[in-house]
Design a protein around this motif. Structure first.
Motif, PDB file in Angstrom:
ATOM      1  N   ARG A  45      42.567 -43.555 -12.016  1.00 12.65           N
ATOM      2  CA  ARG A  45      42.101 -43.225 -10.665  1.00 12.65           C
ATOM      3  C   ARG A  45      43.087 -43.721  -9.606  1.00 12.65           C
ATOM      4  NH1 ARG A  45      37.473 -45.646 -10.746  1.00 12.65           N
ATOM      5  NH2 ARG A  45      38.085 -47.459  -9.538  1.00 12.65           N
ATOM      6  N   ARG A  48      46.299 -41.606  -9.635  1.00  9.04           N
ATOM      7  CA  ARG A  48      46.061 -40.286  -9.041  1.00  9.04           C
ATOM      8  C   ARG A  48      45.937 -40.409  -7.521  1.00  9.04           C
ATOM      9  NH1 ARG A  48      47.290 -35.540  -7.954  1.00  9.04           N
ATOM     10  NH2 ARG A  48      45.598 -34.142  -7.449  1.00  9.04           N
ATOM     11  N   GLU A  49      45.251 -41.441  -7.055  1.00  9.81           N
ATOM     12  CA  GLU A  49      45.116 -41.656  -5.613  1.00  9.81           C
ATOM     13  C   GLU A  49      46.485 -41.868  -4.970  1.00  9.81           C
ATOM     14  OE1 GLU A  49      43.594 -45.454  -3.370  1.00  9.81           O
ATOM     15  OE2 GLU A  49      41.866 -44.245  -4.026  1.00  9.81           O
TER      16      GLU A  49
END
Length: 91
Positions: A45, A48-49
Motif C-alpha cells: 500500500r 503504491r501510494e
C-alpha cells in the motif's frame, strides 16, 4: 530454494499484541505469520501510494493540469440530468 530470512524485533503496544494473539489463535496461525502478512500488505500500500504521488508530481512538472474551475463545474454536474464529461488536460 527457500527464501532467506532475517529476524526483526519491534516493540508493540500490549493491546496490539493481545489482539494479535487472539487472531493467531482464531486463525490457527503464528504471530510471525500475522506480522509478515501485515508488513507485506502495508509495504504494498505504501509503495503504491508513493508511486501515485510521484505520478502526480510528474504530471505537474510536465504541465498536465486541470483548472480548479473545470473540476468544480464537472463535480457540480454529477448526479444532475446534465452531467458533464470529465475535463481534459488544459481545460
Amino acid at each position: 530454494m527457500a527464501e532467506a530470512l532475517k529476524t526483526v524485533t519491534a516493540q508493540l503496544p500490549v493491546n496490539l499484541v493481545a489482539r494479535m494473539d487472539d487472531l493467531a489463535t482464531k486463525l490457527d496461525r503464528s504471530k510471525q505469520w500475522i506480522v509478515r502478512k501485515a508488513v507485506v500488505a502495508y509495504l504494498a500500500r505504501a509503495e503504491r501510494e508513493r508511486q501515485m504521488i510521484q505520478e502526480g508530481l510528474d504530471d505537474v512538472t510536465a504541465g498536465r493540469l486541470l483548472s480548479m474551475d473545470a473540476m468544480e463545474r464537472w463535480a457540480d454536474s454529477l448526479g444532475t440530468d446534465h452531467e458533464l464529461p470529465l475535463p481534459k488536460v488544459g481545460e
